[in-house]
Design an enzyme around this catalytic site. Structure first.
Site, PDB file in Angstrom:
ATOM      1  CG  HIS B 429      -0.533  -0.004   2.527  1.00  0.00           C
ATOM      2  ND1 HIS B 429      -1.364   0.128   3.607  1.00  0.00           N
ATOM      3  CD2 HIS B 429       0.714  -0.134   3.037  1.00  0.00           C
ATOM      4  CE1 HIS B 429      -0.649   0.095   4.717  1.00  0.00           C
ATOM      5  NE2 HIS B 429       0.604  -0.064   4.402  1.00  0.00           N
ATOM      6  CD  GLU B 430      -0.878   5.047   1.645  1.00  0.00           C
ATOM      7  OE1 GLU B 430      -0.891   5.844   0.687  1.00  0.00           O
ATOM      8  OE2 GLU B 430      -1.845   4.868   2.393  1.00  0.00           O
TER       9      GLU B 430
END
Lengths: 571, 571
Positions: B429-430
């Site tokens: 994620h990110e």
């Protein structure tokens, strides 16, 4: 195309590379032919796809439960095992005289990997049963074979191996389960056994436990351990299953993966047991078994990595996202993610790991079929690598498969996270990676004055010298020889073994490089995508992966004892 | 001793190494002192231990559920968040004028890591809320701040970031959510958003979504994306929460870890949204946020790795098994497994990863506190490493923690398998690890004609030249400079970026080596186990870990395009 395993790759490895058909000229396999091999590979793929794969996720979600009375397992498991037993594959590699198919180990291994790839948890039950029955066939009395091994091979009973205890996992010399002789020649077995896969369930009429225990009065250490058959129920001479024996399920373990396999803590209390072979030889018998079990674990690790790779490959070809780094037009349509170099890196690395691992597992299995003093020695040296290398690197293929799927791969809506969780066990059970490193550097390379390692390195150099990619491989093989000598120069195990895992890692990568160069000899100048893929993966492994061995061998050469010397209080 | 984080190490890093007390001479932090810093560190440790850690496993076992109407989450989560909100830590780093504590980022970061280490899933809710509110404070109108940001900081509302869509994860240029202007100045937002952490729940009066969307008629690409506040409920000017807005929960994702955090697919249908800042600047605002979020992800990865290490260390000191390899007497009592070199290897490697990672995260946070042209540039270069390096290597510490626990570590009866599963997300994620590699080599090292990379390498060489362990580090820094120049020599991104992940890995290890040498300067010749441990881990990292960069830089120097050139049909 199946996402479980690649039949194309198996055909290449078995027939084009290992020349398995030639085994049929041996008396043991004379009844077989390429046609029968193919038929069993076909049926394995079919049953795996139809009966094993569909409940792989459900068995993970709905774990076995124990109500204090009995263990409940989703019914698909029993249904799948019934089909498996019916196929005859339970005794694929065994002698015809015990009802076996007398298939070569290498073919039987390839067949079984379909089940491991499709559903490793359900496949664990027959894997343990086969190991158990094989041990009894090799070391049991005719009566033990009749009463326990044959019903296992008929699918009526299942089997376990009971080695570990709560306080003794890797360290079997600490086993405390006791066996007291009874006047009738049997023994009373008392103790607690831990991590017993298939340790309790209702999938079979009874469960045959093979239990490592110490006969009352025997000295400490591994050499005084004996092996006992301890059935869950008493079994009469006519094969009738009777009352419960003194074996109780204390509880189930709840694992991160392999959740469909019951994993039990068993309590033996004055359970009736029957000595297998001679007192004090228990560990030797178990190790006969364990070596095959370790190859089986390596095969399972390859199978899980392989199916993960196939899923990731399909996904990467279908999932559209992003544009090449050199693209300028944001309105251009997105490309399949297989176009992105970092996705290709993960796919190609995974291919190199799983196809390389598969080659190694099948090569090792064929050594069993062609048993000789030399081949047995080679297999001894290779076994820790066959066990540990795929557990580490084919697991990395599963890790890559998650990453290639991105956020989706991290969810339980896609299968790759389960493959990862399942494969995580393979670095632990049947001897951790660390134990394999000690086995390789501390035992196997020392056996027969280093003849096993010398043989391995000769075989590697032999292939490498014929390959245009081989120069680097010969260099690494030569370095392994000198490094090994340097490590043991003064015979101090504390120094020699201080970085045994680095040694295992380095030799493991060298062995897989050899597997790749050897495959290339069978590829030759054949054309088409399949063969081009083999060339590509071989080149990748030699140029991107093998160089990892450099820093490992440098470290070993330095005889660094930072780890051995450190003060634990400073950690 | 806490098994969540090491306060001793935090004290060392904050006070002895980074000299955080000196920040109090700055006007912004003039109200603070070591006493107030300590007080917030104390309260963080206390709340983390008492209110967050105890339900970490239960939140994993009993996931949020959605009955079509509302989302149900175990009550411990709301209870823990109430205590957290009460503590004032939600606005730890924010200005006093919005009710913030105006703590230095570096102290606020250290405080928050206690919660991430204790229970990353519960900590996700405030992490997202803080990010959301900070963005609005920086770019929202006074009215948006009043209506949305302040209630978040008061703990009444929570916030999300809605970037990804089912077909657009890493590739935000493919976002298709549309925003149509209304006559009243608001917009109608329509589209589907995916992977929205905290996307729906009943933990707050309403949820403030920050949504990336394309204004009707805007051209394709990332530069025409705009950002909108879209509340779950309409909020009146007086702060009253009213009717539902056009945002519906389509479903929850079920992840391998982070299972206590709701992760939603949200459907926006003619939802009322309010433009943040200017049209077409949405991604720039998000990236302002994203850079802090990436440091937050790196911090979470360190926190999970750190707590895993502390658990493994305790276990290794207590668990008795086996004997040293040089021991001859099988009757000798078993030793704690910390005595075995391979267990020490995993512990020391983990220590080097998690303490090195913690140093990097805090160093990066302090650059925010001492913002300057130079420090901002350095932080820009470091951000992909702060995000990706701990996600990979502190996750390896979690993997080691499982292995050190053996079979027990693989069960859900011990916490280390959850730490591993949770930490697996941080590489995704990110911005995945692959994206961070492209960001580093494809953007950050090119910025300002390479001034950022030059600055980083200068800072590294500067420390390394003063260290007796520094020679190898200077060599690697010099190699990174020449390799980078070689990669970009002809400006062809396809060639330069063909092995960008190898580049990220190499520079990451170099940066952590620097962090270790820099810590050693603060260690000096101080005595005691703690400082001896720092010397030990530094030596381990330089001698056992840094050499990994050799083959990576060799590969990069070869400008190998195997991956870029391959034909996907051959995979």
């Amino acid at each position: 195309m199946s996402r479980i395993l690649s039949r194309r790759d198996l055909d290449f490895l078995l027939y084009e590379w290992l020349g398995v058909e030639a085994l049929t000229s041996r008396e043991r396999f004379a009844e077989h032919s390429r046609e029968t091999f193919d038929a069993f590979l076909d049926v394995s793929a079919r049953i795996a796809e139809r009966d094993f794969a569909p409940h792989n996720r459900r068995a993970d979600l709905v774990e076995p439960t124990f109500d204090g009375e009995r263990v409940t397992i989703i019914p698909e498991v029993a249904a799948a095992l019934a089909v498996f037993n019916e196929s005859g594959l339970l005794s694929a590699g065994l002698d015809a005289e015990v009802g076996g198919l007398q298939l070569p180990h290498v073919v039987a291994r390839a067949c079984f990997m379909w089940f491991q790839a499709a559903n490793i948890a359900t496949a664990s039950y027959p894997m343990l049963s086969i190991g158990n029955a094989s041990l009894l066939l090799a070391h049991g009395t005719p009566e033990q074979i009749e009463t326990y091994a044959k019903p296992i091979l008929d699918g009526r009973f299942t089997g376990t191996m009971c080695l570990s205890e709560p306080q003794a996992g890797s360290s079997l010399s600490d086993v405390t389960t006791r066996a007291t002789p009874s006047p009738d020649g049997s023994y009373r077995v008392t103790g607690s056994k831990m991590w017993i896969s298939g340790g309790d369930h209702e999938l079979s009429e009874t469960i045959v436990h093979l239990v490592l225990a110490r006969v009352a009065g025997a000295p400490p250490g591994v050499k005084s351990l004996s092996l006992f058959v301890v059935p869950k129920h008493h079994v009469a001479a006519d094969g009738t299953v009777g009352e419960r024996n003194g074996v109780a399920l204390s509880g189930l373990n709840h694992k991160m993966g392999y959740r469909g396999t019951t994993n039990a803590v068993l309590s033996f209390e004055d359970a009736t047991g029957y000595l297998v072979g001679q007192e004090g030889h228990g560990l030797a018998y178990m190790f006969h078994m364990m070596n095959e079990a370790r190859i089986g674990v390596g095969a399972g690790a390859v199978a899980l990595g392989y199916t993960g790779y196939l899923h990731a490959l399909d996904y990467a070809r279908e999932r559209l996202q992003g544009r090449p780094v050199a693209a300028k037009d944001p309105a251009a349509p997105p490309v399949p993610i297989v176009e992105h170099p970092d996705v290709r890196r993960m796919l190609l690395a995974s291919k190199a790991y799983v196809e390389g691992g598969l080659a190694l597992v099948l090569y090792a299995a064929k050594l069993l079929d062609e048993s000789s003093a030399e081949n047995d020695l080679l297999l001894d040296v290779l076994t820790p690598i066959v066990k540990a290398w795929p557990s580490q690197w084919c697991r990395l293929a599963n890790d890559h498969a998650i990453q290639i799927h991105g956020g989706y791969g991290y969810t339980r809506e896609y299968p790759v996270e389960q493959f990862y969780r399942d494969n995580r066990l393979n670095s632990i059970h049947e001897g951790t990676d660390g134990i394999q490193g000690l086995d390789l550097l501390g035992r196997k390379v020392l056996m027969k004055d280093g003849a096993g390692l010398a043989l391995l390195l000769d075989r590697i150099r032999d292939v490498a010298r014929r390959s245009e990619l081989g120069e680097r491989v010969v260099e690494v093989a030569d370095r392994v020889a000198t490094t090994t000598a340097k490590l043991w120069a003064d015979g101090n195990p504390t120094v020699a073994l201080a970085n045994s895992t680095a040694y295992l890692d380095a030799v493991g990568h060298l062995v897989i490089a050899w597997m790749w160069l050897s495959q290339l000899e069978a590829v030759g100048d054949k054309t088409g995508d399949f063969y081009a893929g083999k060339r590509l993966a071989a080149r990748y492994f030699i140029t991107h992966e093998l160089p990892r061995t450099g820093p490992l061998l440098d470290l070993l050469d330095s005889r660094d004892t930072l780890l051995a010397d450190l003060d634990p209080a400073t950690l």
